[in-house]
Design a protein around this motif. Structure first.
Motif, PDB file in Angstrom:
ATOM      1  N   LYS A   9       0.860  -1.185  -0.033  1.00  0.00           N
ATOM      2  CA  LYS A   9      -0.043  -0.190   0.080  1.00  0.00           C
ATOM      3  C   LYS A   9       0.939   1.140   0.007  1.00  0.00           C
ATOM      4  CE  LYS A   9      -3.930   1.980   2.312  1.00  0.00           C
ATOM      5  NZ  LYS A   9      -4.694   2.044   3.548  1.00  0.00           N
ATOM      6  N   GLN A  10       1.802   1.168   0.971  1.00  0.00           N
ATOM      7  CA  GLN A  10       2.859   2.659   1.008  1.00  0.00           C
ATOM      8  C   GLN A  10       3.337   2.741  -0.286  1.00  0.00           C
ATOM      9  OE1 GLN A  10       3.280   5.019   3.063  1.00  0.00           O
ATOM     10  NE2 GLN A  10       1.572   4.233   4.693  1.00  0.00           N
ATOM     11  N   ALA A  11       4.247   1.387  -0.591  1.00  0.00           N
ATOM     12  CA  ALA A  11       5.077   1.573  -1.831  1.00  0.00           C
ATOM     13  C   ALA A  11       4.185   1.834  -3.154  1.00  0.00           C
ATOM     14  CB  ALA A  11       5.857   0.357  -1.880  1.00  0.00           C
ATOM     15  N   GLY A  12       3.046   1.254  -3.244  1.00  0.00           N
ATOM     16  CA  GLY A  12       2.187   1.415  -4.360  1.00  0.00           C
ATOM     17  C   GLY A  12       1.635   2.957  -4.289  1.00  0.00           C
ATOM     18  N   SER A  13       1.568   3.442  -3.413  1.00  0.00           N
ATOM     19  CA  SER A  13       1.143   4.910  -3.254  1.00  0.00           C
ATOM     20  C   SER A  13       2.543   5.839  -3.735  1.00  0.00           C
ATOM     21  CB  SER A  13       0.809   5.509  -1.977  1.00  0.00           C
ATOM     22  OG  SER A  13       0.699   6.870  -1.924  1.00  0.00           O
ATOM     23  N   GLY A  14       3.430   5.355  -3.353  1.00  0.00           N
ATOM     24  CA  GLY A  14       4.942   5.967  -3.800  1.00  0.00           C
ATOM     25  C   GLY A  14       4.677   5.983  -5.651  1.00  0.00           C
ATOM     26  N   VAL A  15       4.464   4.800  -5.944  1.00  0.00           N
ATOM     27  CA  VAL A  15       4.554   4.633  -7.530  1.00  0.00           C
ATOM     28  C   VAL A  15       3.559   5.366  -8.153  1.00  0.00           C
ATOM     29  CG1 VAL A  15       4.193   2.734  -9.404  1.00  0.00           C
ATOM     30  CG2 VAL A  15       5.580   2.203  -7.231  1.00  0.00           C
ATOM     31  N   GLU A  16       2.419   5.328  -7.722  1.00  0.00           N
ATOM     32  CA  GLU A  16       1.278   6.513  -8.109  1.00  0.00           C
ATOM     33  C   GLU A  16       1.884   7.927  -8.183  1.00  0.00           C
ATOM     34  OE1 GLU A  16      -2.196   5.986  -5.955  1.00  0.00           O
ATOM     35  OE2 GLU A  16      -2.567   4.084  -6.755  1.00  0.00           O
ATOM     36  N   HIS A  17       2.554   8.276  -7.115  1.00  0.00           N
ATOM     37  CA  HIS A  17       3.157   9.808  -7.345  1.00  0.00           C
ATOM     38  C   HIS A  17       4.372   9.921  -8.337  1.00  0.00           C
ATOM     39  CE1 HIS A  17       0.803  10.173  -3.431  1.00  0.00           C
ATOM     40  NE2 HIS A  17       1.088  11.288  -3.859  1.00  0.00           N
ATOM     41  N   MET A  18       4.956   8.844  -8.356  1.00  0.00           N
ATOM     42  CA  MET A  18       6.248   8.881  -9.254  1.00  0.00           C
ATOM     43  C   MET A  18       5.465   8.872 -10.935  1.00  0.00           C
ATOM     44  SD  MET A  18       9.108   6.120  -8.117  1.00  0.00           S
ATOM     45  CE  MET A  18      10.407   7.147  -8.896  1.00  0.00           C
ATOM     46  N   GLU A  19       4.593   8.083 -11.173  1.00  0.00           N
ATOM     47  CA  GLU A  19       3.738   8.211 -12.515  1.00  0.00           C
ATOM     48  C   GLU A  19       3.466   9.712 -12.708  1.00  0.00           C
ATOM     49  OE1 GLU A  19       2.044   3.661 -13.269  1.00  0.00           O
ATOM     50  OE2 GLU A  19       0.794   5.362 -12.214  1.00  0.00           O
TER      51      GLU A  19
END
Length: 278
Positions: free
Chosen positions: A213-223
């Motif tokens: 969840k945390q890492a996935g949120s970071g990926v979304e922000h990177m996109e």
């Protein structure tokens, strides 16, 4: 009553004049306090870009000694050019640092072909960003970076830390290649945001237990950050369109409609008042 109707017409005409004036003012461009480079600066940067292109070609052909000479020439030209109005301090500093790193790479005894090409390409992209404001070559990295961040997200959802770490490293490799160019073409705050996201993702992947969840949120922000850097984000594009002044054809078209509507209303009022007076 006729006098009152005439006053109504005067008020309507005054409103029309105010509306047209306001619309005309909206269509005017606001003066921009932007420094422009002098013709001499542009010529110097063009020569710098040509030298960087020659250096890059020598590296690709394996002519490392000739590439070193061109790299020294690039370093000398950097000290002669005034970059005011062309690039930020951060952008010039990043370009200078890339030249220093390239010299260390090319002078190394154990230099590999891949390392030499990467060092030369980073400088080549940065000098191209100085000479091509609208279509720099670093824009070609968008597709590869989007694929990397998508693969990173998939690895995180599968809870595969090792694969995710590899995908993050691939993404950073592409990002690091164009980072000096970004500092030249974009605001330093946009680049700092991307740097912070890489730091956050590394910290997430270094945890004993991967939190999707945390890492996935970071990926979304990177996109989202990548889309913003490359100008591909729909929201950012909409904001630019809103701030753009209205074309003169729209201004006069809307003004004509307002004039016609208010003029018709004024004529109806005048006709009614005149009939009542009679």
């Amino acid at each position: 009553m006729l006098v009152f109707g005439t006053k109504r017409m005067g008020a309507a005409c005054f409103a029309v004049a105010i509306a047209v004036a306001l619309l005309a003012g909206c269509g005017q461009d606001k003066p921009a306090a932007v420094k422009e480079a002098s013709p001499e600066q542009l010529r110097q940067v063009e020569r710098l870009n040509d030298t960087a292109d020659q250096m890059y070609r020598y590296v690709m052909e394996g002519e490392i000694e000739k590439a070193r000479d061109k790299l020294d020439e690039i370093g000398g030209k950097l000290t002669e050019i005034r970059f005011e109005g062309m690039a930020t301090v951060e952008g010039v500093s990043a370009l200078s640092e890339s030249v220093v790193q390239a010299k260390r790479t090319l002078q190394s005894v154990r230099v590999t072909r891949e390392d030499a090409q990467a060092a030369a390409a980073k400088i080549r992209l940065a000098t191209d960003a100085l000479t091509h404001d609208h279509q720099p070559m670093w824009l070609q990295y968008y597709k590869g970076m989007k694929e990397n961040v998508h693969q990173l997200g998939q690895a995180i959802q599968l809870r595969s830390k090792q694969e995710a770490a590899g995908r993050l490293q691939q993404l950073y490799g592409r990002y690091d290649m164009i980072r000096p160019s970004l500092l030249i073409s974009k605001q330093p705050s946009d680049v700092e945001k991307m740097d912070s996201l890489f730091t956050f993702m590394r910290s997430q992947l270094s945890q004993p237990e991967l939190d999707p969840k945390q890492a996935g949120s970071g990926v979304e922000h990177m996109e989202q950050a990548i889309d913003d850097l490359f100008g591909r984000h729909e929201k950012a594009a909409y904001a630019v369109m809103v701030e753009r002044p209205l074309p003169y054809t729209w201004v006069f078209g809307i003004g004509s409609i307002i004039v016609a509507v208010l003029g018709f209303a004024a004529w109806r009022i005048f006709r009614f008042e005149r009939g009542s007076f009679r």
